[in-house]
Design a protein around this motif. Structure first.
Motif, PDB file in Angstrom:
ATOM      1  N   SER A  89      30.818  19.149 -20.296  1.00 37.78           N
ATOM      2  CA  SER A  89      31.744  20.054 -19.617  1.00 37.78           C
ATOM      3  C   SER A  89      31.798  19.758 -18.128  1.00 37.78           C
ATOM      4  O   SER A  89      30.805  19.356 -17.519  1.00 37.78           O
ATOM      5  CB  SER A  89      31.294  21.512 -19.806  1.00 37.78           C
ATOM      6  OG  SER A  89      31.235  21.866 -21.165  1.00 37.78           O
ATOM      7  N   GLN A  90      32.985  19.975 -17.534  1.00 38.99           N
ATOM      8  CA  GLN A  90      33.115  19.943 -16.076  1.00 38.99           C
ATOM      9  C   GLN A  90      32.817  21.341 -15.539  1.00 38.99           C
ATOM     10  O   GLN A  90      33.053  22.340 -16.215  1.00 38.99           O
ATOM     11  CB  GLN A  90      34.537  19.534 -15.683  1.00 38.99           C
ATOM     12  CG  GLN A  90      34.941  18.158 -16.166  1.00 38.99           C
ATOM     13  CD  GLN A  90      34.139  17.047 -15.517  1.00 38.99           C
ATOM     14  OE1 GLN A  90      33.670  17.187 -14.386  1.00 38.99           O
ATOM     15  NE2 GLN A  90      33.979  15.932 -16.220  1.00 38.99           N
ATOM     16  N   THR A  91      32.308  21.431 -14.321  1.00 36.73           N
ATOM     17  CA  THR A  91      31.974  22.744 -13.762  1.00 36.73           C
ATOM     18  C   THR A  91      33.235  23.532 -13.431  1.00 36.73           C
ATOM     19  O   THR A  91      34.304  22.956 -13.169  1.00 36.73           O
ATOM     20  CB  THR A  91      31.135  22.610 -12.483  1.00 36.73           C
ATOM     21  OG1 THR A  91      31.934  21.993 -11.469  1.00 36.73           O
ATOM     22  CG2 THR A  91      29.871  21.795 -12.736  1.00 36.73           C
ATOM     23  N   ILE A  92      33.090  24.841 -13.429  1.00 43.47           N
ATOM     24  CA  ILE A  92      34.208  25.709 -13.065  1.00 43.47           C
ATOM     25  C   ILE A  92      34.679  25.403 -11.648  1.00 43.47           C
ATOM     26  O   ILE A  92      35.893  25.337 -11.378  1.00 43.47           O
ATOM     27  CB  ILE A  92      33.811  27.188 -13.213  1.00 43.47           C
ATOM     28  CG1 ILE A  92      33.625  27.534 -14.699  1.00 43.47           C
ATOM     29  CG2 ILE A  92      34.858  28.108 -12.576  1.00 43.47           C
ATOM     30  CD1 ILE A  92      33.122  28.933 -14.958  1.00 43.47           C
TER      31      ILE A  92
ATOM     32  N   ASP B  66      26.889  23.227 -22.686  1.00 44.91           N
ATOM     33  CA  ASP B  66      25.953  22.225 -22.182  1.00 44.91           C
ATOM     34  C   ASP B  66      25.473  22.531 -20.771  1.00 44.91           C
ATOM     35  O   ASP B  66      24.316  22.268 -20.435  1.00 44.91           O
ATOM     36  CB  ASP B  66      26.576  20.831 -22.241  1.00 44.91           C
ATOM     37  CG  ASP B  66      27.929  20.751 -21.548  1.00 44.91           C
ATOM     38  OD1 ASP B  66      28.668  21.751 -21.565  1.00 44.91           O
ATOM     39  OD2 ASP B  66      28.262  19.677 -20.995  1.00 44.91           O
ATOM     40  N   ILE B  67      26.318  23.120 -19.933  1.00 43.93           N
ATOM     41  CA  ILE B  67      25.913  23.341 -18.539  1.00 43.93           C
ATOM     42  C   ILE B  67      25.624  24.811 -18.215  1.00 43.93           C
ATOM     43  O   ILE B  67      24.841  25.093 -17.308  1.00 43.93           O
ATOM     44  CB  ILE B  67      26.951  22.777 -17.545  1.00 43.93           C
ATOM     45  CG1 ILE B  67      28.342  23.356 -17.804  1.00 43.93           C
ATOM     46  CG2 ILE B  67      26.979  21.257 -17.612  1.00 43.93           C
ATOM     47  CD1 ILE B  67      29.385  22.911 -16.782  1.00 43.93           C
TER      48      ILE B  67
ATOM     49  N   ILE C 243      38.959  19.675 -19.236  1.00 42.57           N
ATOM     50  CA  ILE C 243      37.823  20.509 -18.868  1.00 42.57           C
ATOM     51  C   ILE C 243      36.500  19.979 -19.428  1.00 42.57           C
ATOM     52  O   ILE C 243      35.430  20.426 -19.010  1.00 42.57           O
ATOM     53  CB  ILE C 243      38.029  21.977 -19.297  1.00 42.57           C
ATOM     54  CG1 ILE C 243      37.981  22.140 -20.816  1.00 42.57           C
ATOM     55  CG2 ILE C 243      39.350  22.511 -18.732  1.00 42.57           C
ATOM     56  CD1 ILE C 243      37.960  23.593 -21.276  1.00 42.57           C
ATOM     57  N   ALA C 244      36.573  19.044 -20.354  1.00 44.85           N
ATOM     58  CA  ALA C 244      35.348  18.468 -20.929  1.00 44.85           C
ATOM     59  C   ALA C 244      35.686  17.126 -21.553  1.00 44.85           C
ATOM     60  O   ALA C 244      36.833  16.837 -21.884  1.00 44.85           O
ATOM     61  CB  ALA C 244      34.743  19.408 -21.978  1.00 44.85           C
ATOM     62  N   GLU C 245      34.665  16.314 -21.734  1.00 45.27           N
ATOM     63  CA  GLU C 245      34.806  15.012 -22.385  1.00 45.27           C
ATOM     64  C   GLU C 245      33.872  14.977 -23.581  1.00 45.27           C
ATOM     65  O   GLU C 245      32.830  15.628 -23.597  1.00 45.27           O
ATOM     66  CB  GLU C 245      34.446  13.902 -21.389  1.00 45.27           C
ATOM     67  CG  GLU C 245      34.564  12.487 -21.928  1.00 45.27           C
ATOM     68  CD  GLU C 245      35.972  12.156 -22.363  1.00 45.27           C
ATOM     69  OE1 GLU C 245      36.331  12.483 -23.514  1.00 45.27           O
ATOM     70  OE2 GLU C 245      36.716  11.567 -21.564  1.00 45.27           O
ATOM     71  N   GLY C 246      34.253  14.205 -24.608  1.00 47.80           N
ATOM     72  CA  GLY C 246      33.378  14.005 -25.754  1.00 47.80           C
ATOM     73  C   GLY C 246      33.332  15.175 -26.719  1.00 47.80           C
ATOM     74  O   GLY C 246      33.998  16.195 -26.523  1.00 47.80           O
ATOM     75  N   CYS C 247      32.510  15.039 -27.761  1.00 47.34           N
ATOM     76  CA  CYS C 247      32.454  16.062 -28.807  1.00 47.34           C
ATOM     77  C   CYS C 247      31.107  16.018 -29.522  1.00 47.34           C
ATOM     78  O   CYS C 247      30.587  14.946 -29.822  1.00 47.34           O
ATOM     79  CB  CYS C 247      33.585  15.843 -29.811  1.00 47.34           C
ATOM     80  SG  CYS C 247      33.724  17.141 -31.049  1.00 47.34           S
TER      81      CYS C 247
END
Length: 353
Positions: free
Chosen positions: A166-169, A200-201, A144-148
């Motif tokens: 984050s990836q969108t819903i 973030d989004i 559902i997300a990359e990085g930190c």
């Protein structure tokens, strides 16, 4: 001499490390298949792609050994080409290129289009979310997300994976629907930090809203949460977990330590008291919840007293699942400036001298 049974132009993808790497390999394989390439996972092929891990010493050693093994196979004519990608390649590419020149090319964690081009394939934007799964057919990972964005002193993940994205819903629901059509019944939600999802989004912690959307996907029966961070945990998730039968009463929440002095040095942003209250709230709101955690022992400056605080607290909390790791002194992390003063044998047996 090459074995005659080895099929020409078959790409063998080898995955090392965590579930995030499994996901990335599956995306790579999906893109290759869409370009008409013959691709397999950890089987024989004359073209090899090694997706590496660079997290701690043992994982780095495993990755280096795998690269050396296939570089040697290339030297002996058993494979034609060797490509390396993933976290180790992202973190140590100049050193790897110098020390293992027999590898055809090294790629970082964000260079999928370039890797595909080197393999004779084109990156297809329309395949966003599509992949060739390698897990048993009943479950799949959903990243559902990359990085930190966390500042943990011991962790090199931001160096290899970058900032949290984050990836969108909408995208994640579409991906879940595609997985369900292929027979997947369980989604395992993964990220470096599920807790941070959406900030973030959407400008707010939005894991709860994502779960509300995913439970509506027809065919998905279980949703499991991996890798939550204790600081800033979105408490609405607990109520949704309690209410929605599709969401497993389970959480993976790496806590790393519990001694306040160690937590402060680790830059975890929490205390023993706050963490204990959080876990008590978990079990109060969702009776019977399974809690899995991981801990680090032998952190620089950790004393016998710190270790005993951790040991006694673990006995008190009675975790259903627990993993323990010895501290790994990682360059370019803030903890690297500290003296790695706990001997390896002490890290392993838990007794300070």
């Amino acid at each position: 001499m090459r074995t005659k049974s080895l099929k020409k132009n078959k790409i063998n993808v080898i995955t090392l490390g965590c579930s995030k790497n499994v996901y990335d390999s599956e995306v790579l394989m999906g893109q290759l298949k869409a370009s008409g390439k013959d691709v397999v996972h950890e089987q024989e092929g004359n073209i090899v792609v090694i997706n590496t891990c660079g997290f701690i010493d043992n994982a780095k050693a495993e990755s280096v050994n795998m690269i050396l093994e296939y570089a040697d196979k290339k030297e002996r004519g058993l494979v034609d080409k060797v490509f390396v990608t993933g976290c180790l390649s992202e973190r140590y590419r100049p050193d790897l290129e110098k020390e293992i020149p027999n590898v055809d090319q090294f790629f970082g964690t964000t260079e999928l289009p370039a890797l595909l081009k080197a393999l004779g394939a084109d990156y297809k934007h329309e395949l966003l979310g599509e992949r060739l799964t390698t897990t048993p057919k009943n479950y799949a990972y959903l990243k559902i997300a990359e990085g930190c964005d966390r500042p943990c002193s011991f962790c090199a993940i931001p160096l290899m994976r970058g900032k949290h994205v984050s990836q969108t819903i909408e995208k994640l629901v579409k991906e879940a629907e595609s997985l369900a059509k292929n027979g997947v019944k369980e989604l395992i939600l993964i990220a470096q930090d599920l807790t941070y999802y959406g900030l973030d989004i959407y400008k707010k912690r939005n894991l709860g809203e994502l779960l509300e959307a995913l439970v509506k996907v027809e065919g998905i029966e279980w949703i499991r949460l991996h890798y939550a961070f204790p600081t800033g945990f979105p408490m609405d998730v607990l109520e949704i977990m309690k209410r929605e039968p599709k969401i497993c009463n389970y959480i993976d929440i790496p806590l790393q330590h519990i001694s306040d002095s160690v937590l402060k040095s680790m830059k975890r942003g929490t205390t023993k008291e706050k963490t204990t209250k959080l876990l008590q709230e978990f079990r109060k709101t969702v009776p019977g919840m399974t809690i899995r955690t991981t801990l680090i022992v032998g952190y620089p400056g950790e004393t016998q007293e710190d270790f005993e605080i951790l040991r006694d607290w673990v006995q008190e909390m009675k975790f259903e699942r627990l993993g323990c790791f010895t501290y790994s002194h990682e360059e370019n992390t803030t903890a690297f400036a500290l003296i790695d003063d706990v001997p390896e044998e002490v890290k392993k047996n838990g007794q300070m001298k």
